[in-house]
Scaffold this active site. Sequence first.
Site, PDB file in Angstrom:
ATOM      1  N   GLU A   1       0.812  -1.209   0.000  1.00  0.00           N
ATOM      2  CA  GLU A   1       0.000   0.000   0.000  1.00  0.00           C
ATOM      3  C   GLU A   1       0.848   1.262   0.000  1.00  0.00           C
ATOM      4  O   GLU A   1       2.022   1.255   0.379  1.00  0.00           O
ATOM      5  CB  GLU A   1      -0.953  -0.003   1.183  1.00  0.00           C
ATOM      6  CG  GLU A   1      -0.248  -0.160   2.503  1.00  0.00           C
ATOM      7  CD  GLU A   1      -1.228  -0.444   3.625  1.00  0.00           C
ATOM      8  OE1 GLU A   1      -1.891  -1.495   3.597  1.00  0.00           O
ATOM      9  OE2 GLU A   1      -1.332   0.402   4.516  1.00  0.00           O
TER      10      GLU A   1
ATOM     11  N   CYS B   1       3.510   8.421   0.862  1.00  0.00           N
ATOM     12  CA  CYS B   1       4.166   7.471   1.745  1.00  0.00           C
ATOM     13  C   CYS B   1       4.224   6.126   1.022  1.00  0.00           C
ATOM     14  O   CYS B   1       3.188   5.588   0.652  1.00  0.00           O
ATOM     15  CB  CYS B   1       3.351   7.379   3.032  1.00  0.00           C
ATOM     16  SG  CYS B   1       3.907   6.093   4.141  1.00  0.00           S
TER      17      CYS B   1
ATOM     18  N   CYS C   1       6.892  -7.062   7.149  1.00  0.00           N
ATOM     19  CA  CYS C   1       8.090  -6.570   7.841  1.00  0.00           C
ATOM     20  C   CYS C   1       8.498  -7.574   8.895  1.00  0.00           C
ATOM     21  O   CYS C   1       7.660  -8.125   9.591  1.00  0.00           O
ATOM     22  CB  CYS C   1       7.805  -5.215   8.491  1.00  0.00           C
ATOM     23  SG  CYS C   1       9.234  -4.510   9.332  1.00  0.00           S
TER      24      CYS C   1
ATOM     25  N   CYS D   1       7.361  -5.168  15.462  1.00  0.00           N
ATOM     26  CA  CYS D   1       6.961  -4.239  16.520  1.00  0.00           C
ATOM     27  C   CYS D   1       5.546  -4.610  16.982  1.00  0.00           C
ATOM     28  O   CYS D   1       4.688  -4.912  16.165  1.00  0.00           O
ATOM     29  CB  CYS D   1       6.984  -2.801  16.006  1.00  0.00           C
ATOM     30  SG  CYS D   1       8.609  -2.317  15.406  1.00  0.00           S
TER      31      CYS D   1
ATOM     32  N   CYS E   1       2.286  -2.819  15.488  1.00  0.00           N
ATOM     33  CA  CYS E   1       2.219  -2.522  14.050  1.00  0.00           C
ATOM     34  C   CYS E   1       1.652  -3.685  13.237  1.00  0.00           C
ATOM     35  O   CYS E   1       2.071  -4.835  13.402  1.00  0.00           O
ATOM     36  CB  CYS E   1       3.624  -2.177  13.551  1.00  0.00           C
ATOM     37  SG  CYS E   1       3.711  -1.939  11.780  1.00  0.00           S
TER      38      CYS E   1
ATOM     39  N   GLU F   1      10.660  -2.328   6.560  1.00  0.00           N
ATOM     40  CA  GLU F   1      11.784  -1.624   7.182  1.00  0.00           C
ATOM     41  C   GLU F   1      12.767  -1.274   6.058  1.00  0.00           C
ATOM     42  O   GLU F   1      13.458  -2.161   5.535  1.00  0.00           O
ATOM     43  CB  GLU F   1      12.432  -2.528   8.245  1.00  0.00           C
ATOM     44  CG  GLU F   1      13.777  -2.042   8.770  1.00  0.00           C
ATOM     45  CD  GLU F   1      13.826  -0.577   9.163  1.00  0.00           C
ATOM     46  OE1 GLU F   1      13.004  -0.132   9.969  1.00  0.00           O
ATOM     47  OE2 GLU F   1      14.702   0.144   8.636  1.00  0.00           O
TER      48      GLU F   1
ATOM     49  N   SER G   1      12.294   5.806  14.399  1.00  0.00           N
ATOM     50  CA  SER G   1      11.146   5.412  15.226  1.00  0.00           C
ATOM     51  C   SER G   1      11.663   5.013  16.593  1.00  0.00           C
ATOM     52  O   SER G   1      12.203   3.926  16.760  1.00  0.00           O
ATOM     53  CB  SER G   1      10.419   4.224  14.580  1.00  0.00           C
ATOM     54  OG  SER G   1       9.835   4.633  13.373  1.00  0.00           O
TER      55      SER G   1
ATOM     56  N   HIS H   1       9.904   5.749  19.987  1.00  0.00           N
ATOM     57  CA  HIS H   1       8.686   5.259  20.655  1.00  0.00           C
ATOM     58  C   HIS H   1       8.824   4.934  22.142  1.00  0.00           C
ATOM     59  O   HIS H   1       7.837   4.570  22.780  1.00  0.00           O
ATOM     60  CB  HIS H   1       8.112   4.012  19.944  1.00  0.00           C
ATOM     61  CG  HIS H   1       7.841   4.197  18.483  1.00  0.00           C
ATOM     62  ND1 HIS H   1       7.453   5.394  17.935  1.00  0.00           N
ATOM     63  CD2 HIS H   1       7.899   3.316  17.451  1.00  0.00           C
ATOM     64  CE1 HIS H   1       7.289   5.252  16.630  1.00  0.00           C
ATOM     65  NE2 HIS H   1       7.550   4.008  16.298  1.00  0.00           N
TER      66      HIS H   1
ATOM     67  N   CYS I   1       0.319   2.583   8.647  1.00  0.00           N
ATOM     68  CA  CYS I   1       1.200   1.519   8.223  1.00  0.00           C
ATOM     69  C   CYS I   1       0.586   0.114   8.178  1.00  0.00           C
ATOM     70  O   CYS I   1       0.368  -0.513   9.206  1.00  0.00           O
ATOM     71  CB  CYS I   1       2.313   1.565   9.267  1.00  0.00           C
ATOM     72  SG  CYS I   1       3.742   0.637   8.910  1.00  0.00           S
TER      73      CYS I   1
END
Length: 339
Positions: A89, A102, A109, A113, A116, A157, A211, A213, A330
Amino acid sequence: MESIFNLKYDDLVDYFLSIGEKKFKADQVFRWIYEKRVYDFSQMSNISKELQEKLKEHFDISMLTLRTKQESKDTNKYLFELADGNTIEAVLMKHDYGNSVCVSSQVGCNMGCSFCESGRLKKVRDLEASEIVRQILMIDDESDTRVSSVVVMGIGEPFDNYNNVMNFIRIINDDRGIKIGARHITVSTSGLVPMIDKYGDENIQTNLAISLHAPNNELRSKLMKVNKAYPIEQVIDAIKRYIDKTNRRVTIEYLLLDKVNDTTECAIELSELLRGLNVYVNLIPYNETSHIEYKKSNNERVMNFYDVLKKHGINVTVRRRFGSEIDAACGQLRAKEVN
Ligand code: SAH
Ligand code: SF4
């Protein structure tokens, strides 16, 4: 067959030289594709029929397939299908100063995480440069104003697919092509330290976003398992080296998860961690997803976090919530389709 969109300008020059053609053919073909947006070798009228045939035999010039598009006032979200049937996407965000896109860098990935959707689905494969370039072309061609900035913050990533992402950047940045200025290109990473160092050596004025966080290892390791390989102090040291080398300000992304990492104590700890660094913090409101338990922080908690950072002299902004009503975070659209 190799996609023509994998080739940087210099690669195209090498190809023409290798078949005994003149260098300026590269210029012509590059401009047909990226300036005139002609995706058919037979229509390249200043290229001889014979050479058109050679190009057709050697290169694939097909586009991606648009599977679905979700539209809202300031955001379009696209789900593209790749030649092998995988989906990725990309998101178009319309600002008053221009359009930003984006893009995704991988199918899924592997960083895993905990908050996510892309991480939940695991990596299927890396994207080729051509598949990232074509996300831009597809969106640019169908929207009324030109894409003026690009963020590599979609699925994947980027630093786990380093070479293809760098080739993508060189292609869209080329003056003979889409001409997106380096200062308008940002790569976001979960903190792969050796690659941050490599990126700092590229000699290009693009931007880096990290990132983070969380302000400490205990919490960050809970949210991002990559922190076990590259703990927070190593990431901060890599940011320092990057700033020393490039003299560029780094963006720190900080997702706000309700009562997890949005407390006053976290804000103070973050301020201390970042003190004196040429960075600014981008606070990201969490987009909740049905598969994952975390909740977004309410406005009051967001503003409290913001105020504490400000008070400690940290540059900070709260990211506008783009397209939250259309699964714009994401990996969310793909996650819905894949399940
Ligand atoms: N893998 C890279 C780039 C892609 S993720 C990285 O992690 O930086 C881009 C950003 O989106 C990251 O900062 C990530 O933490 C954030 N993100 C992931 N899921 C999200 C969600 N549900 N809501 C808001 N932001 C999210
Ligand atoms: Fe991968 Fe980034 Fe999602 Fe983490 S936040 S799982 S690194 S895409």
